[in-house]
Design an enzyme around this catalytic site. Sequence first.
Site, PDB file in Angstrom:
ATOM      1  N   PRO A  31       0.828  -1.217   0.000  1.00 61.03           N
ATOM      2  CA  PRO A  31       0.000   0.000   0.000  1.00 61.03           C
ATOM      3  C   PRO A  31       0.856   1.257   0.000  1.00 61.03           C
ATOM      4  O   PRO A  31       1.983   1.268   0.507  1.00 61.03           O
ATOM      5  CB  PRO A  31      -0.810  -0.126   1.299  1.00 61.03           C
ATOM      6  CG  PRO A  31       0.017  -1.003   2.180  1.00 61.03           C
ATOM      7  CD  PRO A  31       0.702  -1.971   1.264  1.00 61.03           C
ATOM      8  N   ASP A  32       0.295   2.328  -0.590  1.00 62.80           N
ATOM      9  CA  ASP A  32       1.001   3.603  -0.521  1.00 62.80           C
ATOM     10  C   ASP A  32       0.690   4.265   0.817  1.00 62.80           C
ATOM     11  O   ASP A  32       0.178   3.635   1.730  1.00 62.80           O
ATOM     12  CB  ASP A  32       0.629   4.494  -1.711  1.00 62.80           C
ATOM     13  CG  ASP A  32      -0.848   4.869  -1.727  1.00 62.80           C
ATOM     14  OD1 ASP A  32      -1.551   4.598  -0.742  1.00 62.80           O
ATOM     15  OD2 ASP A  32      -1.296   5.434  -2.734  1.00 62.80           O
ATOM     16  N   PHE A  33       0.986   5.538   0.938  1.00 62.58           N
ATOM     17  CA  PHE A  33       0.832   6.207   2.224  1.00 62.58           C
ATOM     18  C   PHE A  33      -0.416   7.069   2.309  1.00 62.58           C
ATOM     19  O   PHE A  33      -1.155   7.003   3.289  1.00 62.58           O
ATOM     20  CB  PHE A  33       2.068   7.076   2.510  1.00 62.58           C
ATOM     21  CG  PHE A  33       3.289   6.261   2.831  1.00 62.58           C
ATOM     22  CD1 PHE A  33       3.626   5.981   4.136  1.00 62.58           C
ATOM     23  CD2 PHE A  33       4.093   5.761   1.819  1.00 62.58           C
ATOM     24  CE1 PHE A  33       4.744   5.220   4.441  1.00 62.58           C
ATOM     25  CE2 PHE A  33       5.214   5.006   2.105  1.00 62.58           C
ATOM     26  CZ  PHE A  33       5.539   4.739   3.420  1.00 62.58           C
ATOM     27  N   ARG A  34      -0.666   7.886   1.295  1.00 62.49           N
ATOM     28  CA  ARG A  34      -1.645   8.944   1.469  1.00 62.49           C
ATOM     29  C   ARG A  34      -2.937   8.793   0.682  1.00 62.49           C
ATOM     30  O   ARG A  34      -3.796   9.658   0.753  1.00 62.49           O
ATOM     31  CB  ARG A  34      -0.998  10.292   1.136  1.00 62.49           C
ATOM     32  CG  ARG A  34       0.057  10.674   2.164  1.00 62.49           C
ATOM     33  CD  ARG A  34       0.825  11.933   1.790  1.00 62.49           C
ATOM     34  NE  ARG A  34       1.712  12.319   2.869  1.00 62.49           N
ATOM     35  CZ  ARG A  34       2.904  11.780   3.091  1.00 62.49           C
ATOM     36  NH1 ARG A  34       3.343  10.829   2.299  1.00 62.49           N
ATOM     37  NH2 ARG A  34       3.656  12.179   4.117  1.00 62.49           N
ATOM     38  N   ASN A 104      11.027   4.844  -1.973  1.00 62.85           N
ATOM     39  CA  ASN A 104      10.580   3.586  -1.387  1.00 62.85           C
ATOM     40  C   ASN A 104      11.690   2.908  -0.593  1.00 62.85           C
ATOM     41  O   ASN A 104      12.873   3.112  -0.851  1.00 62.85           O
ATOM     42  CB  ASN A 104      10.067   2.643  -2.469  1.00 62.85           C
ATOM     43  CG  ASN A 104       8.810   3.177  -3.137  1.00 62.85           C
ATOM     44  OD1 ASN A 104       8.161   4.083  -2.616  1.00 62.85           O
ATOM     45  ND2 ASN A 104       8.474   2.640  -4.287  1.00 62.85           N
ATOM     46  N   ASP A 106      11.419  -0.600   0.039  1.00 66.02           N
ATOM     47  CA  ASP A 106      11.127  -2.039  -0.082  1.00 66.02           C
ATOM     48  C   ASP A 106      12.192  -2.854  -0.800  1.00 66.02           C
ATOM     49  O   ASP A 106      12.175  -4.078  -0.739  1.00 66.02           O
ATOM     50  CB  ASP A 106       9.768  -2.254  -0.765  1.00 66.02           C
ATOM     51  CG  ASP A 106       9.624  -1.479  -2.073  1.00 66.02           C
ATOM     52  OD1 ASP A 106      10.559  -1.537  -2.901  1.00 66.02           O
ATOM     53  OD2 ASP A 106       8.591  -0.817  -2.268  1.00 66.02           O
ATOM     54  N   HIS A 121      15.258   7.322   1.177  1.00 61.24           N
ATOM     55  CA  HIS A 121      14.760   7.086   2.538  1.00 61.24           C
ATOM     56  C   HIS A 121      15.258   5.778   3.141  1.00 61.24           C
ATOM     57  O   HIS A 121      14.695   5.290   4.116  1.00 61.24           O
ATOM     58  CB  HIS A 121      13.231   7.135   2.547  1.00 61.24           C
ATOM     59  CG  HIS A 121      12.691   8.475   2.142  1.00 61.24           C
ATOM     60  ND1 HIS A 121      11.458   8.649   1.543  1.00 61.24           N
ATOM     61  CD2 HIS A 121      13.232   9.718   2.243  1.00 61.24           C
ATOM     62  CE1 HIS A 121      11.270   9.938   1.297  1.00 61.24           C
ATOM     63  NE2 HIS A 121      12.330  10.599   1.708  1.00 61.24           N
TER      64      HIS A 121
END
Length: 241
Positions: A31-34, A104, A106, A121
């Site tokens: 899932p994304d964040f916003r 990302n 991941d 990040h």
Amino acid sequence: MDFKELKDRVSESSRIVFFGGAGTSTESGIPDFRSAEGLYNASGDETYAPEEILSRDFFKARTEAFYTFYKSKMIYPEAKPNKAHEALVKLERQGKLQAVITQNIDGLHQLAGSKNVLELHGSVQSNHCIACYAKYPLPYVMESPGVPVCRQCGGIVKPDVVLYQENLDMDVLERAASYIHKAEVLIVAGTSLTVQPAAGLLRLYEGNAFILINKSATAMDGLADYVISDSIGRVLHALVE
């Protein structure tokens, strides 16, 4: 949309840079964040907002609660690269794509086969002891009950992920800035472009082939030469097929 013009721009360029966010991995089941279905709207924790849980202060003060959230909401070990990741690998192998710059954490770009990946990040794939700096892989963290501790000194193991209240790696940031500044074609995908200083890097681009792919509008739509609201995997696949 007819992608012929975009395909021509891509095929003619040997200095393409990709800048991606969480939307790049949603087609892999992360899932994304916003968005409405994103992490920040479905955290499952009504006491603390995700931004607070994923902060340096929270990690230090409530490490066990941090790891409960982190292991259940931030790690997707079964996720596989999707068509977007695969298209970028193809562009890199053709000598066209100079760098993948990602927000990302991941590691899917590397899993797909991309070589020059700048992780603004950090990454869930690597971790370190905050006392002696010994390194640990993701499985060690996931298999540790509660808070993972160092086998060598007993210190707390922390993910190599940039938390809120922490600074980005300046070397990575400067390299990303250089790639964007020199790019002929800049492809930006799957990001709301609200997180700074990462989003601000895009203003360094001086070309005329700024391709923005995102399901929803962003604050930089007006700066882009091409704005596409579609599947990132479908669009990137169409550009390289």
